[in-house]
Scaffold this active site. Structure first.
Site, PDB file in Angstrom:
ATOM      1  NE  ARG A 193      -3.078   0.795  -0.737  1.00 24.91           N
ATOM      2  CZ  ARG A 193      -3.337   0.939  -2.023  1.00 24.91           C
ATOM      3  NH1 ARG A 193      -2.932   2.020  -2.679  1.00 24.91           N
ATOM      4  NH2 ARG A 193      -3.978  -0.006  -2.682  1.00 24.91           N
ATOM      5  CG  ASP A 241      -1.696  37.177  -9.391  1.00 23.45           C
ATOM      6  OD1 ASP A 241      -1.668  35.937  -9.558  1.00 23.45           O
ATOM      7  OD2 ASP A 241      -2.429  37.734  -8.554  1.00 23.45           O
ATOM      8  CE  LYS A 267       2.259  35.354  -3.955  1.00 19.88           C
ATOM      9  NZ  LYS A 267       1.940  34.617  -5.197  1.00 19.88           N
TER      10      LYS A 267
END
Length: 281
Positions: free
Chosen positions: A102, A221, A169
């Site tokens: 898994r 942006d 930013k």
């Protein structure tokens, strides 16, 4: 060919995933019903087409559970495959294979999904010089391997952490009082070894950046395609241009045609679908 990551960096991630899956008692199902001396050969196969990634991680999961397992990677990371394609062969203790299965599939499916989605994005840039790059919108703790999967898909990496580069930013601009003050601070304080990128959301802000100087890269942006085309003409090669925001797969070709240098998309890592893989004895 993308070189593998150092095992020293990858092993703690795989070891933690195995510890989580094995819990406090180990694989009680396998221990109860599978004879300890039973040996098998298992095949890890794709159930759909894609690009291989995470083979290093899957192989490490098997080896950490049982170093005696014999592994053969049939489809190295970065290689394309079709439905039914053999990715890896594992031979040895059936109990060991089952106990690692898994975790190996989780890593391989996740990374193949990222590599395959990245390859789809990259394919839309054919005929242009635009590069596809990822972001820091990654699964906590898995950034290193998810960004490696982007490379396997033919993409490029943005910064890995806040310490890699200066990326100013909109909130930095607002808090610092504007574009000129933040760029003046960069020129006054930043090391000459550090590159600087600044985000703009209008052509007016781009003009300010170009006039002030101090930025190596400008992040455009959430601009529509005609505005991106104007931005490329304005910059005229003086800075590297990165288009970001609302970069859907169906839009990539027209954005690349504007002439931007990079297209960044968080979707490469935060929205990639896990690829359907299976392990069969």
């Amino acid at each position: 060919m993308i070189p593998p990551l150092p095992d020293l960096l990858v092993e703690p991630l795989v070891r933690a995933a195995l510890a989580e899956d094995l819990g406090s008692q180990g694989d009680i199902t396998t221990r109860t019903v599978i004879p300890a001396d039973l040996r098998y050969t298992a095949h890890l196969r794709a159930r759909e087409a894609g690009v291989a990634s995470g083979m290093q991680l899957a192989a490490m999961a098997f080896r950490l559970v049982d170093p005696g397992l014999a592994l053969r990677i049939a489809c190295p990371d970065g290689t394309g495959f079709e439905p039914g394609g053999l990715l890896m062969e594992i031979e040895g203790s059936a109990a060991s294979i089952l106990s690692a299965e898994r975790v190996a599939l989780n890593f391989a499916g996740r990374m193949c999904g990222i590599a395959s989605l990245t390859a789809d994005f990259v394919a839309r840039t054919q005929g242009s010089a635009t590069r596809i790059t990822c972001t820091r919108k990654t699964t906590p703790g898995l950034r290193l391997v998810e960004k490696q999967a982007v490379l396997h898909g033919g993409g490029f990496n943005h910064r890995f952490s806040l310490s890699d580069a200066i990326l100013i930013k909109d909130n930095h601009i607002a808090a610092a009082g504007g574009i000129r003050p933040v760029l003046q601070a960069v020129k006054a304080r930043a090391s000459h070894m550090i590159r600087c990128e600044i985000e703009v959301d209008s052509l007016g802000q781009l003009a300010e950046v170009l006039d002030e100087g101090g930025a190596d890269v400008v992040l455009l942006d959430n601009m529509d395609t005609p505005t991106l085309r104007e931005a490329v003409a304005m910059a005229a090669g003086r800075v590297v241009l990165e288009a970001s925001g609302n970069m859907r797969l169906e839009r990539i070709a027209e954005v690349a045609a504007t002439g931007v240098d990079y297209i960044s998309s968080g979707a490469l890592t935060h929205s990639a679908r896990t690829l359907d893989l299976g392990l069969d004895f």
